[in-house]
Design a protein around this motif. Structure first.
Motif, PDB file in Angstrom:
ATOM      1  N   LEU A  29       3.127  -5.141  -2.477  1.00  0.00           N
ATOM      2  CA  LEU A  29       2.163  -4.208  -2.860  1.00  0.00           C
ATOM      3  C   LEU A  29       2.401  -2.836  -3.868  1.00  0.00           C
ATOM      4  O   LEU A  29       3.660  -2.919  -4.080  1.00  0.00           O
ATOM      5  CB  LEU A  29       1.560  -3.712  -1.465  1.00  0.00           C
ATOM      6  N   ASP A  30       1.599  -2.593  -4.281  1.00  0.00           N
ATOM      7  CA  ASP A  30       1.800  -1.339  -5.467  1.00  0.00           C
ATOM      8  C   ASP A  30       2.316  -0.335  -4.638  1.00  0.00           C
ATOM      9  O   ASP A  30       1.551   0.504  -4.229  1.00  0.00           O
ATOM     10  CB  ASP A  30       0.506  -1.206  -6.117  1.00  0.00           C
ATOM     11  N   ARG A  31       3.562   0.091  -4.884  1.00  0.00           N
ATOM     12  CA  ARG A  31       3.869   1.388  -4.162  1.00  0.00           C
ATOM     13  C   ARG A  31       3.438   2.582  -4.832  1.00  0.00           C
ATOM     14  O   ARG A  31       3.289   3.438  -3.960  1.00  0.00           O
ATOM     15  CB  ARG A  31       5.649   1.424  -4.421  1.00  0.00           C
ATOM     16  N   GLN A  32       3.041   2.625  -6.203  1.00  0.00           N
ATOM     17  CA  GLN A  32       2.523   4.096  -6.618  1.00  0.00           C
ATOM     18  C   GLN A  32       1.026   4.200  -6.049  1.00  0.00           C
ATOM     19  O   GLN A  32       0.810   5.145  -5.896  1.00  0.00           O
ATOM     20  CB  GLN A  32       2.435   3.721  -8.130  1.00  0.00           C
ATOM     21  N   LEU A  33       0.396   3.134  -5.998  1.00  0.00           N
ATOM     22  CA  LEU A  33      -0.972   2.936  -5.543  1.00  0.00           C
ATOM     23  C   LEU A  33      -0.973   3.538  -3.911  1.00  0.00           C
ATOM     24  O   LEU A  33      -1.584   4.435  -3.749  1.00  0.00           O
ATOM     25  CB  LEU A  33      -1.709   1.637  -5.402  1.00  0.00           C
ATOM     26  N   ALA A  34       0.199   2.958  -3.061  1.00  0.00           N
ATOM     27  CA  ALA A  34       0.237   3.629  -1.887  1.00  0.00           C
ATOM     28  C   ALA A  34       0.471   5.073  -1.719  1.00  0.00           C
ATOM     29  O   ALA A  34      -0.061   5.784  -1.071  1.00  0.00           O
ATOM     30  CB  ALA A  34       1.377   2.867  -1.066  1.00  0.00           C
ATOM     31  N   VAL A  38      -2.371   3.948   8.691  1.00  0.00           N
ATOM     32  CA  VAL A  38      -1.043   3.436   7.922  1.00  0.00           C
ATOM     33  C   VAL A  38      -1.281   2.846   6.706  1.00  0.00           C
ATOM     34  O   VAL A  38      -2.337   2.102   6.582  1.00  0.00           O
ATOM     35  CB  VAL A  38      -0.255   2.168   8.838  1.00  0.00           C
ATOM     36  N   ILE A  39      -0.537   3.238   5.715  1.00  0.00           N
ATOM     37  CA  ILE A  39      -0.708   2.789   4.247  1.00  0.00           C
ATOM     38  C   ILE A  39       0.541   1.609   4.191  1.00  0.00           C
ATOM     39  O   ILE A  39       1.741   2.122   4.486  1.00  0.00           O
ATOM     40  CB  ILE A  39      -0.667   3.422   3.115  1.00  0.00           C
ATOM     41  N   ILE A  92      -2.935  -8.270  -9.731  1.00  0.00           N
ATOM     42  CA  ILE A  92      -3.974  -7.425  -9.361  1.00  0.00           C
ATOM     43  C   ILE A  92      -3.160  -6.309  -8.350  1.00  0.00           C
ATOM     44  O   ILE A  92      -2.560  -6.541  -7.342  1.00  0.00           O
ATOM     45  CB  ILE A  92      -5.081  -8.033  -8.577  1.00  0.00           C
ATOM     46  N   LYS A  93      -3.600  -5.015  -8.770  1.00  0.00           N
ATOM     47  CA  LYS A  93      -3.131  -3.766  -7.872  1.00  0.00           C
ATOM     48  C   LYS A  93      -3.798  -3.870  -6.758  1.00  0.00           C
ATOM     49  O   LYS A  93      -4.888  -3.931  -6.498  1.00  0.00           O
ATOM     50  CB  LYS A  93      -3.332  -2.484  -8.923  1.00  0.00           C
ATOM     51  N   SER A  94      -3.034  -3.657  -5.500  1.00  0.00           N
ATOM     52  CA  SER A  94      -3.654  -3.710  -4.368  1.00  0.00           C
ATOM     53  C   SER A  94      -2.931  -2.818  -3.302  1.00  0.00           C
ATOM     54  O   SER A  94      -1.983  -2.476  -3.384  1.00  0.00           O
ATOM     55  CB  SER A  94      -3.774  -5.021  -3.877  1.00  0.00           C
ATOM     56  N   ALA A  95      -3.722  -2.424  -2.162  1.00  0.00           N
ATOM     57  CA  ALA A  95      -3.176  -1.716  -1.046  1.00  0.00           C
ATOM     58  C   ALA A  95      -3.953  -2.097   0.073  1.00  0.00           C
ATOM     59  O   ALA A  95      -5.104  -2.540   0.124  1.00  0.00           O
ATOM     60  CB  ALA A  95      -3.504  -0.019  -1.316  1.00  0.00           C
ATOM     61  N   VAL A  96      -3.188  -1.783   1.272  1.00  0.00           N
ATOM     62  CA  VAL A  96      -3.423  -2.192   2.572  1.00  0.00           C
ATOM     63  C   VAL A  96      -3.472  -0.862   3.460  1.00  0.00           C
ATOM     64  O   VAL A  96      -2.446  -0.375   3.512  1.00  0.00           O
ATOM     65  CB  VAL A  96      -2.756  -3.071   3.304  1.00  0.00           C
ATOM     66  N   TYR A 100      -5.281  13.797  12.273  1.00  0.00           N
ATOM     67  CA  TYR A 100      -4.287  12.488  12.587  1.00  0.00           C
ATOM     68  C   TYR A 100      -3.285  12.252  11.525  1.00  0.00           C
ATOM     69  O   TYR A 100      -3.493  13.118  10.373  1.00  0.00           O
ATOM     70  CB  TYR A 100      -5.007  11.236  12.755  1.00  0.00           C
ATOM     71  N   ASP A 101      -2.319  11.570  12.122  1.00  0.00           N
ATOM     72  CA  ASP A 101      -1.179  11.311  10.705  1.00  0.00           C
ATOM     73  C   ASP A 101      -1.636  10.240   9.869  1.00  0.00           C
ATOM     74  O   ASP A 101      -2.332   9.230  10.287  1.00  0.00           O
ATOM     75  CB  ASP A 101       0.080  10.937  11.424  1.00  0.00           C
ATOM     76  N   THR A 102      -1.124  10.397   8.512  1.00  0.00           N
ATOM     77  CA  THR A 102      -1.626   9.029   7.540  1.00  0.00           C
ATOM     78  C   THR A 102      -0.048   8.955   6.877  1.00  0.00           C
ATOM     79  O   THR A 102       0.554  10.059   6.375  1.00  0.00           O
ATOM     80  CB  THR A 102      -2.447   9.695   6.408  1.00  0.00           C
ATOM     81  N   ILE A 103       0.505   7.898   7.224  1.00  0.00           N
ATOM     82  CA  ILE A 103       1.813   7.444   7.016  1.00  0.00           C
ATOM     83  C   ILE A 103       2.133   6.060   6.206  1.00  0.00           C
ATOM     84  O   ILE A 103       1.074   5.514   6.098  1.00  0.00           O
ATOM     85  CB  ILE A 103       2.660   7.191   8.260  1.00  0.00           C
ATOM     86  N   ILE A 104       3.039   6.103   5.480  1.00  0.00           N
ATOM     87  CA  ILE A 104       3.438   4.792   4.712  1.00  0.00           C
ATOM     88  C   ILE A 104       4.531   4.131   5.321  1.00  0.00           C
ATOM     89  O   ILE A 104       5.618   4.649   5.721  1.00  0.00           O
ATOM     90  CB  ILE A 104       3.952   5.122   3.199  1.00  0.00           C
ATOM     91  N   GLY A 105       4.437   2.870   5.467  1.00  0.00           N
ATOM     92  CA  GLY A 105       5.505   2.142   6.161  1.00  0.00           C
ATOM     93  C   GLY A 105       5.287   0.473   6.027  1.00  0.00           C
ATOM     94  O   GLY A 105       4.581   0.029   5.276  1.00  0.00           O
ATOM     95  N   LYS A 106       6.184  -0.404   6.624  1.00  0.00           N
ATOM     96  CA  LYS A 106       6.333  -1.736   6.589  1.00  0.00           C
ATOM     97  C   LYS A 106       5.169  -2.333   7.640  1.00  0.00           C
ATOM     98  O   LYS A 106       5.088  -1.642   8.806  1.00  0.00           O
ATOM     99  CB  LYS A 106       7.602  -2.185   6.896  1.00  0.00           C
TER     100      LYS A 106
END
Ligand code: R2B
Ligand code: URA
Length: 310
Positions: free
Chosen positions: A182-187, A153-154, A263-267, A200-206
């Protein structure tokens, strides 16, 4: 997006280096980064860290050490002959930090207070070292909501246990709020690096970020539980409807403090369990170990591509 860029310009110097939103620091004779076992006078921070581009954080010392070795292989970084990777912050006895060329790999412990203290000091480290445009990643684990274990999950944004998208901190008796953006473009850029044939799946979500692993995440298996199975399911369904796909314990602070610093960031976290199906993390150790490599691989891909572009 536009708002984020406006923001960036306000909080960074023209050359992209991190500007501190604290006028006190440059007036101090020295700044001791106590929990990192580093200091602005005792260490040449520009020499030690000036070439950093990526700061990768994870919960445990072991995992960030593994990531340091892994990223070293992936980017083809060679250590000076006769040397080994060492924990730069070992004498803090709090956090662990490894440096592999332009990549820092740092453990943040569990929860918002722990990651918050670390972020204050790492953001100051970026400032002292005159690092330009660093990108911060949290590489972690989480519980999934309606997702099979092992899903990556991103986070598109972080919310707290009340679904509020800001970090609240009492300062001098007043509640201070900082948006957990968080930086949406980076996600999206990270998501684009997921392989179509990954098993496996890789998804974007809250992402929901809580102050507790047990009651705070609606678990019924803590030392205390004062709600019913029905109450729990109702809450998880409510989260699901609100677009929350995973639950962990650091994203709110991580998003809020990096955003505040420009600072640009992602989780990026892997789910260890589907919370619709249970509370206990039951998967065997070998399975958990394999799952935890998944977000590392994705971030390694991002870093490798980025460095090749240069
Ligand atoms: C994920 O895993 C930890 C709890 O087990 C916590 O640090 C988090 O965010
Ligand atoms: N980490 C969390 O915070 N929650 C989980 O369910 C699993 C890992």
């Amino acid at each position: 997006e536009e708002e984020m860029q406006e923001y960036d310009r306000a909080v960074r110097y023209r050359d992209g280096s991190v500007r501190l939103r604290n006028p006190n620091i440059e007036l101090m004779d020295q700044d001791i980064l106590y929990h990192l076992a580093l200091g602005s006078e005792s260490h040449d921070l520009v020499e030690m860290f000036g070439d950093v581009k990526f700061v990768c954080m994870g919960g445990t010392p072991k995992r960030v050490e593994q990531f340091a070795h892994f990223i070293m292989k992936e980017i083809g970084h060679k250590l000076p002959a006769g040397t080994t990777l060492l924990d730069i912050s070992q004498y803090s006895y709090r956090y662990s930090m490894y440096k592999v060329g332009p990549v820092l790999s740092i453990s943040h412990g569990m929860g918002i207070p722990s990651v918050g203290i670390l972020l204050h000091e790492v953001i100051k480290l970026m400032y002292h070292a005159k690092v330009r445009d660093p990108i911060f990643f949290r590489i972690g684990t989480c519980g999934g909501i309606g997702l099979e274990g092992g899903t990556v999950v991103i986070s598109e944004e972080a919310v707290d246990g009340m679904l509020k998208s800001y970090l609240e901190l009492p300062v001098l008796g007043k509640m201070v709020r900082r948006p957990a953006k968080l930086d949406r473009q980076l996600a999206r850029d990270i998501k684009a690096l997921a392989h179509r044939d990954d098993p496996y799946d890789t998804i974007i979500g809250k992402t929901m970020c809580t102050y507790d692993f047990y009651e705070g995440q609606g678990r019924m298996d803590g030392a205390f539980c004062e709600f019913t199975e029905n109450d729990k399911m109702e809450y998880l369904n409510k989260l699901h409807k609100a677009g929350v796909v995973n639950i962990e314990m650091e994203s709110l602070s991580f998003a809020a403090l990096t955003h505040h610093a420009g600072i640009k960031s992602a989780v990026v976290c892997v789910t260890l369990i589907d919370r619709f199906k249970g509370d206990q993390v039951l998967a065997p150790k070998e399975v958990l170990d394999e799952w935890q490599i998944r977000p590392q691989q994705l971030i390694a891909r991002y870093i490798t591509r980025y460095l090749q572009r240069k």
